[in-house]
Design a protein around this motif. Structure first.
Motif, PDB file in Angstrom:
ATOM      1  N   GLN A  38       1.169  -0.952   0.123  1.00 47.85           N
ATOM      2  CA  GLN A  38      -0.209  -0.198   0.402  1.00 47.85           C
ATOM      3  C   GLN A  38       0.687   1.217  -0.063  1.00 47.85           C
ATOM      4  O   GLN A  38       0.306   2.276  -1.074  1.00 47.85           O
ATOM      5  CB  GLN A  38      -0.888  -0.162   1.175  1.00 47.85           C
ATOM      6  CG  GLN A  38      -2.063   1.087   1.236  1.00 47.85           C
ATOM      7  CD  GLN A  38      -3.451   0.935   2.696  1.00 47.85           C
ATOM      8  OE1 GLN A  38      -3.924   0.045   1.852  1.00 47.85           O
ATOM      9  NE2 GLN A  38      -2.213   0.853   3.485  1.00 47.85           N
ATOM     10  N   ALA A  98      -8.271  -0.233   3.153  1.00 45.81           N
ATOM     11  CA  ALA A  98      -7.947  -0.459   1.369  1.00 45.81           C
ATOM     12  C   ALA A  98      -8.626  -0.359   0.620  1.00 45.81           C
ATOM     13  O   ALA A  98      -8.485  -0.132  -0.722  1.00 45.81           O
ATOM     14  CB  ALA A  98      -7.432  -1.677   1.481  1.00 45.81           C
ATOM     15  N   PHE A 101      -9.787   2.485  -0.583  1.00 46.54           N
ATOM     16  CA  PHE A 101      -8.784   3.403  -1.276  1.00 46.54           C
ATOM     17  C   PHE A 101      -9.361   2.646  -3.261  1.00 46.54           C
ATOM     18  O   PHE A 101      -8.532   3.382  -4.287  1.00 46.54           O
ATOM     19  CB  PHE A 101      -7.313   3.170  -1.157  1.00 46.54           C
ATOM     20  CG  PHE A 101      -6.557   3.953  -0.427  1.00 46.54           C
ATOM     21  CD1 PHE A 101      -6.048   5.125  -0.890  1.00 46.54           C
ATOM     22  CD2 PHE A 101      -6.299   3.623   0.639  1.00 46.54           C
ATOM     23  CE1 PHE A 101      -5.578   5.931  -0.555  1.00 46.54           C
ATOM     24  CE2 PHE A 101      -5.412   4.855   1.577  1.00 46.54           C
ATOM     25  CZ  PHE A 101      -4.525   5.818   0.569  1.00 46.54           C
ATOM     26  N   ALA A 102      -9.195   1.173  -2.999  1.00 42.48           N
ATOM     27  CA  ALA A 102      -9.455   0.590  -4.086  1.00 42.48           C
ATOM     28  C   ALA A 102     -11.034   1.132  -5.293  1.00 42.48           C
ATOM     29  O   ALA A 102     -10.667   1.405  -6.101  1.00 42.48           O
ATOM     30  CB  ALA A 102     -10.065  -1.340  -4.047  1.00 42.48           C
ATOM     31  N   SER A 105     -10.304   4.394  -6.578  1.00 39.87           N
ATOM     32  CA  SER A 105      -8.676   3.970  -7.967  1.00 39.87           C
ATOM     33  C   SER A 105      -9.593   4.445  -8.604  1.00 39.87           C
ATOM     34  O   SER A 105      -9.738   4.676 -10.107  1.00 39.87           O
ATOM     35  CB  SER A 105      -7.492   3.265  -7.196  1.00 39.87           C
ATOM     36  OG  SER A 105      -7.174   4.234  -5.932  1.00 39.87           O
ATOM     37  N   TYR A 172       0.766  -2.280  -9.796  1.00 39.42           N
ATOM     38  CA  TYR A 172       0.100  -1.027  -9.952  1.00 39.42           C
ATOM     39  C   TYR A 172      -0.131  -0.926 -11.419  1.00 39.42           C
ATOM     40  O   TYR A 172      -0.494   0.732 -11.662  1.00 39.42           O
ATOM     41  CB  TYR A 172       1.486   0.743  -8.769  1.00 39.42           C
ATOM     42  CG  TYR A 172       1.023   2.065  -9.053  1.00 39.42           C
ATOM     43  CD1 TYR A 172       0.002   1.997  -8.303  1.00 39.42           C
ATOM     44  CD2 TYR A 172       0.876   2.521  -9.985  1.00 39.42           C
ATOM     45  CE1 TYR A 172      -0.302   3.513  -7.880  1.00 39.42           C
ATOM     46  CE2 TYR A 172       0.575   3.625 -10.347  1.00 39.42           C
ATOM     47  CZ  TYR A 172       0.456   3.796  -9.083  1.00 39.42           C
ATOM     48  OH  TYR A 172      -0.631   5.050  -8.889  1.00 39.42           O
ATOM     49  N   TYR A 180      -4.846  -2.101  -4.518  1.00 37.40           N
ATOM     50  CA  TYR A 180      -5.202  -1.795  -2.902  1.00 37.40           C
ATOM     51  C   TYR A 180      -6.534  -2.535  -2.780  1.00 37.40           C
ATOM     52  O   TYR A 180      -6.982  -3.256  -1.649  1.00 37.40           O
ATOM     53  CB  TYR A 180      -6.049  -0.168  -2.591  1.00 37.40           C
ATOM     54  CG  TYR A 180      -5.261   0.663  -2.968  1.00 37.40           C
ATOM     55  CD1 TYR A 180      -4.432   0.405  -2.369  1.00 37.40           C
ATOM     56  CD2 TYR A 180      -5.717   1.638  -4.296  1.00 37.40           C
ATOM     57  CE1 TYR A 180      -4.049   1.968  -2.811  1.00 37.40           C
ATOM     58  CE2 TYR A 180      -5.016   2.660  -4.082  1.00 37.40           C
ATOM     59  CZ  TYR A 180      -3.797   2.789  -3.111  1.00 37.40           C
ATOM     60  OH  TYR A 180      -3.326   3.820  -3.513  1.00 37.40           O
ATOM     61  N   THR A 181      -7.388  -3.589  -4.074  1.00 33.77           N
ATOM     62  CA  THR A 181      -7.451  -4.745  -3.931  1.00 33.77           C
ATOM     63  C   THR A 181      -6.885  -5.955  -2.997  1.00 33.77           C
ATOM     64  O   THR A 181      -7.534  -6.805  -1.906  1.00 33.77           O
ATOM     65  CB  THR A 181      -8.143  -5.280  -4.717  1.00 33.77           C
ATOM     66  OG1 THR A 181      -9.617  -4.010  -5.595  1.00 33.77           O
ATOM     67  CG2 THR A 181      -9.456  -6.595  -5.072  1.00 33.77           C
ATOM     68  N   VAL A 183      -4.115  -5.762  -1.078  1.00 35.94           N
ATOM     69  CA  VAL A 183      -3.730  -5.793   0.227  1.00 35.94           C
ATOM     70  C   VAL A 183      -5.231  -5.716   1.365  1.00 35.94           C
ATOM     71  O   VAL A 183      -5.052  -6.021   2.295  1.00 35.94           O
ATOM     72  CB  VAL A 183      -3.880  -4.010  -0.057  1.00 35.94           C
ATOM     73  CG1 VAL A 183      -3.355  -3.610   1.698  1.00 35.94           C
ATOM     74  CG2 VAL A 183      -1.801  -3.699  -0.275  1.00 35.94           C
TER      75      VAL A 183
END
Length: 414
Positions: A38, A98, A101-102, A105, A172, A180-181, A183
Motif C-alpha cells: 500500500q 484499503a 482506496f480501491a 481508484s 501498480y 488496494y484490492t 492489500v
C-alpha cells in the motif's frame, strides 16, 4: 531405533513450535506485506497527482498526527483488554480502508485530500495495532529465547518487506485499484492468522484510568536510561536520516525508473535487514550490544549520504541494502531491551511510547525530508540528514553511558 534429539533442531524450528508463535509471525508478516504494498501505491499515486515532494512529506505527516493523539490512550487500552483481538480488529479496519482506496481508484475520484484522510485513518489504526503486536510476543516465548524470537520475526518480516514493494510496484502497472484490492485481502488473512493464536492471558490488574496510568509508559522509560537512550537514538537518527519519503521522487526524477524501480528501492533496505536479522536469529548479540548499536547508526547515516548522492540505480539500491542491514541491528537491540525489561502489565503502554517515537522518526521524518527537499532540493536534504545521523550517534554515546556500556540484552530482565 533411537529418536532424533530435539537438540538437533534448528533454533528457528524450536521457536516456531512454541504455541502461537507461527500464527503470530504469520499475521505480523502478512500485515507488513499489505502495508508495504500500500505504501508503494500511495507514494506513486500522490506523486503522479501532485509532482510535489512536499506532498510526499504530507503523507508522512498525515500518518503521524493520529499516532501522537492516540499513542498514550492506545497503550492503556492494550494493557486492559485482549491484545490479540485488538490487533485483529485493527487489521480488519485497515483492510476496509484499503477497499475505500480501491473503490476511489477504480472510479478515478482519488484526490490528494482523500489520500491524506485515508492515510490518517490508517495511522489511527496502527496506533492500536502496533502496541498490541509488540506486547504479544513476549508472552509467547520464554525470556531467554526472546532475542532469537525477535530476530526471527524481524527476518520473516523483512522477507515480506522485500516482496511487498516489488509486488506493489508490479501490480501498480495493472492499476492502483487492483493493488488496494489485493492489500485488503491480505489484511483479512492477517486478522484470521492472529485469531488462531491461543495465548494464555496473564491476570493483569484493571487500573483506573488516570494521568498516572495513561502516562505510566513514559515515566517507566525515563527511569531506565538504557531504554531511553536506545529509543531516542533511533528517533533522532531516523528523523534526520530517513530518506524513504524521497524514494518516489528519486525513482521518477533522478534515477529515471518507473514503478518497478520504486519497488526495487523500497525493497532494497529489507534485503540487508533480512540478511542481518537471519544472522542474529542464529547468533544473538552476546557482547558489546550498546557499541554495536551506535556503530550501526553511524553506518546508517553513511549509507544515507551515499544514496543521496547516487544517480545510478544499482548503487542507490546497494546503499539502501547497507542502510537496512545497519537499521536492523538497532531494531533488535531496542526491541529486546524494551520488551524484556518491561513488566507485562505495562508492555502495552511502553510499546505505545516506543511506537510513538518510531512513528515520529518515520512519519515526521518523511515530512521533514519532503518539506526540506521542497526548499533546498532532494539531494541536499538527504545528504544533510545522513550527516546529522552520524553526529547524533556520537552525541548519544556521551549522553547515555549505560547504553554505551551495555553488554548482553537478556540481563536484568524485569
Amino acid at each position: 531405533m533411537p529418536q532424533p534429539s530435539d537438540a538437533s533442531a534448528t533454533p528457528e524450528a524450536s521457536l516456531i513450535r512454541h504455541p502461537g508463535v507461527a500464527s503470530f509471525i504469520g499475521s505480523r508478516s502478512l500485515s507488513g506485506l499489505a502495508y508495504q504494498m500500500q505504501t508503494v501505491a500511495v507514494g506513486w499515486q500522490i506523486y503522479e497527482l501532485t509532482r510535489s515532494p512536499l506532498a510526499l512529506g504530507l503523507v508522512g505527516l498525515a500518518q503521524f498526527l493520529p499516532m501522537v493523539v492516540l499513542a498514550f490512550l492506545s497503550g492503556h487500552v492494550v494493557d486492559r483488554f485482549d491484545r490479540r483481538r485488538i490487533a485483529a480488529i485493527c487489521q480488519i479496519l485497515a483492510g476496509l480502508g484499503a477497499l475505500v482506496f480501491a473503490f476511489a481508484s477504480f472510479r478515478h475520484v482519488v484526490t490528494p485530500g482523500l489520500i491524506y484522510a485515508l492515510v490518517a485513518f490508517l495511522g489511527a489504526v496502527r496506533a492500536f495495532e502496533g502496541p498490541s503486536l509488540q506486547a504479544l510476543l513476549p508472552g509467547l516465548v520464554p525470556p531467554a529465547l526472546f532475542s532469537r524470537a525477535a530476530a526471527l520475526s524481524s527476518s520473516l518480516f523483512q522477507t515480506v518487506t522485500i516482496i511487498g514493494p516489488s509486488v506493489g510496484g508490479l501490480l501498480y502497472g495493472v492499476g492502483a485499484g487492483f493493488v488496494y484490492t489485493v492489500v485488503a485481502a491480505i489484511f483479512a488473512g492477517a486478522a484470521v492468522s492472529l485469531l488462531l493464536v491461543r495465548q494464555r492471558q496473564p491476570a493483569r490488574p484493571r487500573e483506573k484510568v488516570s494521568l498516572a496510568t495513561v502516562f505510566g509508559g513514559l515515566v517507566f522509560i525515563r527511569s531506565r536510561p538504557e531504554i531511553m537512550g536506545a529509543i531516542s537514538l533511533d528517533l533522532f537518527a531516523v528523523l534526520l536520516g530517513g530518506a524513504t519519503a524521497m524514494l518516489p521522487l528519486y525513482a521518477h526524477d533522478i534515477l529515471h525508473a518507473g514503478p518497478w524501480g520504486l519497488g526495487i528501492l523500497r525493497g532494497a533496505p529489507a534485503v540487508g535487514a533480512l540478511t542481518v536479522s537471519a544472522w542474529l536469529a542464529r547468533r544473538p548479540i552476546k557482547r558489546h550490544a550498546g557499541l554495536l548499536m551506535f556503530a550501526a547508526v553511524a553506518v546508517f547515516g553513511a549509507a544515507t549520504i551515499v544514496f543521496g548522492l547516487s544517480t545510478w540505480l544499482p548503487l542507490s539500491a546497494g546503499a539502501l541494502v547497507v542502510l537496512g542491514a545497519a537499521d536492523v541491528v538497532s531494531v533488535v537491540v531496542r526491541s529486546t531491551l524494551v520488551q524484556l525489561r518491561t513488566p507485562d502489565n505495562m508492555r502495552g503502554r511502553v510499546a505505545a511510547v516506543n511506537l510513538l517515537f518510531i512513528g515520529t522518526s518515520n512519519q515526521l521524518g518523511e515530512f521533514r525530508s519532503g518539506s526540506l527537499a521542497a526548499v533546498m532540493g532532494p539531494v541536499a536534504a538527504v545528504v544533510l540528514g545522513g550527516v546529522g545521523t552520524i553526529l547524533v550517534a556520537g552525541l548519544w554515546m556521551r549522553l547515555f553511558p549505560p547504553l554505551r556500556h551495555l553488554q548482553r540484552l537478556d540481563e536484568d530482565v524485569a
